[in-house]
Design an enzyme around this catalytic site. Structure first.
Site, PDB file in Angstrom:
ATOM      1  N   ASP A   1      -8.201   9.351  -1.320  1.00  0.00           N
ATOM      2  CA  ASP A   1      -8.982   8.274  -1.935  1.00  0.00           C
ATOM      3  C   ASP A   1      -8.922   7.040  -1.036  1.00  0.00           C
ATOM      4  O   ASP A   1      -8.135   6.994  -0.090  1.00  0.00           O
ATOM      5  CB  ASP A   1      -8.463   7.945  -3.346  1.00  0.00           C
TER       6      ASP A   1
ATOM      7  N   ASP B   1      -8.347   3.067  -0.942  1.00  0.00           N
ATOM      8  CA  ASP B   1      -7.906   1.869  -1.657  1.00  0.00           C
ATOM      9  C   ASP B   1      -8.280   0.630  -0.858  1.00  0.00           C
ATOM     10  O   ASP B   1      -8.331   0.657   0.372  1.00  0.00           O
ATOM     11  CB  ASP B   1      -6.388   1.900  -1.860  1.00  0.00           C
TER      12      ASP B   1
ATOM     13  N   ASP C   1       5.650   0.500   1.515  1.00  0.00           N
ATOM     14  CA  ASP C   1       6.860   1.291   1.735  1.00  0.00           C
ATOM     15  C   ASP C   1       7.116   1.654   3.209  1.00  0.00           C
ATOM     16  O   ASP C   1       8.125   1.247   3.781  1.00  0.00           O
ATOM     17  CB  ASP C   1       6.885   2.542   0.828  1.00  0.00           C
TER      18      ASP C   1
HETATM   19  P1  ATP Z   1      -1.817   9.520  -1.014  1.00  0.00           P
HETATM   20  O1  ATP Z   1      -2.811   9.793   0.061  1.00  0.00           O
HETATM   21  O2  ATP Z   1      -0.963  10.681  -1.278  1.00  0.00           O
HETATM   22  O3  ATP Z   1      -2.415   8.891  -2.233  1.00  0.00           O
HETATM   23  P2  ATP Z   1      -0.876   6.875  -0.487  1.00  0.00           P
HETATM   24  O4  ATP Z   1      -0.115   6.331   0.674  1.00  0.00           O
HETATM   25  O5  ATP Z   1      -2.278   6.410  -0.655  1.00  0.00           O
HETATM   26  O6  ATP Z   1      -0.804   8.436  -0.376  1.00  0.00           O
HETATM   27  P3  ATP Z   1      -0.407   5.825  -3.108  1.00  0.00           P
HETATM   28  O7  ATP Z   1       0.625   6.176  -4.109  1.00  0.00           O
HETATM   29  O8  ATP Z   1      -1.833   6.082  -3.430  1.00  0.00           O
HETATM   30  O9  ATP Z   1      -0.016   6.583  -1.766  1.00  0.00           O
HETATM   31  O10 ATP Z   1      -0.167   4.301  -2.737  1.00  0.00           O
HETATM   32  C1  ATP Z   1      -1.092   3.537  -1.992  1.00  0.00           C
HETATM   33  C2  ATP Z   1      -0.341   2.570  -1.086  1.00  0.00           C
HETATM   34  O11 ATP Z   1       0.407   1.639  -1.876  1.00  0.00           O
HETATM   35  C3  ATP Z   1       0.683   3.210  -0.171  1.00  0.00           C
HETATM   36  O12 ATP Z   1       0.096   3.664   1.023  1.00  0.00           O
HETATM   37  C4  ATP Z   1       1.666   2.074   0.062  1.00  0.00           C
HETATM   38  O13 ATP Z   1       1.164   1.187   1.028  1.00  0.00           O
HETATM   39  C5  ATP Z   1       1.671   1.362  -1.279  1.00  0.00           C
HETATM   40  N1  ATP Z   1       2.723   1.854  -2.180  1.00  0.00           N
HETATM   41  C6  ATP Z   1       2.600   2.778  -3.155  1.00  0.00           C
HETATM   42  N2  ATP Z   1       3.768   2.972  -3.797  1.00  0.00           N
HETATM   43  C7  ATP Z   1       4.654   2.157  -3.230  1.00  0.00           C
HETATM   44  C8  ATP Z   1       6.046   1.873  -3.451  1.00  0.00           C
HETATM   45  N3  ATP Z   1       6.736   2.526  -4.380  1.00  0.00           N
HETATM   46  N4  ATP Z   1       6.620   0.931  -2.670  1.00  0.00           N
HETATM   47  C9  ATP Z   1       5.922   0.276  -1.723  1.00  0.00           C
HETATM   48  N5  ATP Z   1       4.635   0.496  -1.466  1.00  0.00           N
HETATM   49  C10 ATP Z   1       3.991   1.414  -2.193  1.00  0.00           C
HETATM   50 MG    MG Z   2      -3.525   6.896  -2.371  1.00  0.00          MG
END
Ligand code: ATP
Ligand code: MG
Length: 467
Positions: free
Chosen positions: A123, A125, A202
């Site tokens: 997705d 963001d 993170d």
């Molecule tokens: P995916 O592709 O699996 O969704 P993602 O990196 O986009 O991976 P998300 O959970 O959708 O993961 O989170 C979006 C973003 O928000 C992450 O890339 C990170 O920058 C931030 N984020 C999410 N959870 C945390 C956390 N627990 N602590 C710090 N930053 C976070």
């Molecule tokens: Mg994501």
């Protein structure tokens, strides 16, 4: 220290607000200038302390970092760092409309990481300096402000697509790293600057912004270098950042399995040292991240990593107990006996789960969890003396026990229980051949396939169950 950061943030806010206003007169220009001066002075006070707190490696290279950042900002011209055609059209629309309204807006997080690594993002963001109300004003009825802990905006496109737009925020809990201090983040985060928003994320590979208009990546966290060498490094000190939010341990495992990055040594050591703090997090988050681990299509690898880091024994003790037994598993099939070592045996089930997900089938949470629990649960039901009533009761108790550390919802427990009960019926019909027909649900079929293929049993039971 806290109050200085707070003062700086308020100053930045007023400065940005004043910059955004339509200001013509000399007086507002003078006010703006004064605000810029005051903010810069406060920044000069706070920055050395913050840099110092981030540890020696970061403190040494602020100059180089600043230069690189300037390059990354680059502006207009040149080849875009990510081709536009790879970016979701609606995500581009959201970014552009925010930018046209004079806000900063970037793609952020997983989508930037995945595009740079040559993977397809799940997705898109968006991060912005617009407040949720500003975003809502721009997208009007197509948007909704959600979230209590931190408010975000969902922008809807048609029935099926929702894009998440979040306002830059700051994380200011990493004040003191003393051993016994409780760092778990419990309170709401607060709005912050673009840079603070990158720093609160993170991992460095998750902390990049992409501006599709200029075609440039904005790297406040030295994430690009880590993308290039496929390296998973925490932003800031992993000891502190994992104690603030232990769910990041599970996230590290997920990203490692999904993107094949190498985990930084300091991060890995901190994951092991602080794993027990996972159980202090909100149960709903642990459950959600655990299910994500099983459902990303790399469950075999995530469970292997859970075992390696000792997280398996915390979250799924029933599975840990199963793999700790010394004797291997023996399966009697039509072609005779086969034996399997225990961890590989568990992983065989997850390999089939991964295959099913790779076929693009929808997989229910209950199936994903049942794939992990099936071997230990069935082993405890092996006793031929057990009556059907005993088995039903034991299955239910075992699933409750298995799900306790991650706090299963009632619905999930019930769906799994139903899967196991139906499973026995389908297996029985496969043993006795003819009896019983199918009309199995998709989830039941998937669960049956996982069991049969993991045990190298003939697949005709699947066809019968389908009928
Ligand atoms: P995916 O592709 O699996 O969704 P993602 O990196 O986009 O991976 P998300 O959970 O959708 O993961 O989170 C979006 C973003 O928000 C992450 O890339 C990170 O920058 C931030 N984020 C999410 N959870 C945390 C956390 N627990 N602590 C710090 N930053 C976070
Ligand atoms: Mg994501």
């Amino acid at each position: 220290m806290e109050w200085m950061i707070e003062t700086l943030r308020v100053l930045r806010e007023i400065r940005d607000w004043s910059d955004r206003r339509d200001t013509n007169g000399d007086r507002s220009a003078a006010t703006r200038e004064a605000l810029h001066r005051a903010t810069a002075a406060a920044e000069a006070e706070v920055k050395p302390i913050v840099v110092e707190r981030m540890g020696p490696a970061r403190a040494k290279a602020p100059e180089r970092k600043r230069e690189r950042r300037e390059e990354d900002r680059g502006g207009g011209g040149g080849k875009p760092q990510i081709p536009l055609r790879k970016i979701d059209r609606n995500a581009l629309t959201v970014v552009r409309r925010l930018q046209r309204a004079d806000f900063k807006a970037y793609l952020v997080g997983g989508c930037v990481r995945d595009l740079l690594l040559g993977l397809e993002p799940k997705d898109f963001d968006i991060a912005t300096d617009a407040r949720p109300e500003d975003v809502k004003r721009i997208f009007k009825r197509n948007s909704r402000i959600i979230g209590r802990r931190f408010r975000l905006v969902h922008v809807h496109f048609g029935r099926n697509q929702i894009l998440e737009v979040s306002t830059f925020r700051a994380n200011i809990t990493d004040d003191d790293a003393s051993e016994d201090q409780d760092l778990l983040i419990r309170r709401d985060n607060v709005f912050g600057s673009e840079e603070e928003d990158a720093q609160r994320r993170d991992f460095t590979i998750n902390g990049l912004f992409y501006d599709p208009t200029s075609g440039r990546i904005l790297d406040h966290v030295d994430g690009l270098a880590d993308i290039e060498r496929r390296y998973l490094r925490m932003i800031g000190d992993p000891e502190i950042r994992l104690r603030e939010d232990p769910v990041r341990i599970l996230r590290a495992i997920r990203f490692k399995a999904k993107t094949h990055v190498e985990i930084d040594d300091a991060l890995f050591a901190a994951m092991i040292a602080h794993r027990e703090e996972l159980l202090r997090c909100a149960p709903a988050r642990i459950l959600e991240e655990s299910l994500r681990l099983l459902r990303i299509g790399y469950a075999q690898e995530t469970v292997r990593l859970l075992a390696e880091t000792g997280v398996l024994e915390l979250l799924f003790p029933i599975v840990q107990e199963f793999i700790e037994q010394p004797e291997p598993i023996t399966v009697i099939g039509p072609k005779g006996e086969k034996t399997y070592d225990r961890l590989p045996y568990i992983l065989r089930h997850l390999e089939v789960l991964d295959d099913i997900i790779a076929r693009d089938e929808d997989v229910d949470d209950a199936v994903a969890l049942a794939a992990l629990f099936v071997a230990p649960v069935l082993e405890r039901l092996e006793d031929p003396e057990l009556s059907p009533g005993d088995r039903t009761r034991i299955t239910s108790d075992l699933l409750r026990e298995a799900g306790a550390p991650i706090t299963l919802t009632k619905r999930l427990h019930e769906s799994m229980r139903q899967l196991f009960l139906a499973h026995r019926r389908f297996l029985k019909t496969s043993n006795r051949r003819k009896r019983g027909r199918g009309s199995a649900t998709d989830s039941q079929l998937q669960f049956l396939e996982i069991h049969l293929r993991a045990n190298e049993l003939p697949l005709d039971a699947l066809d019968r169950a389908r009928r």
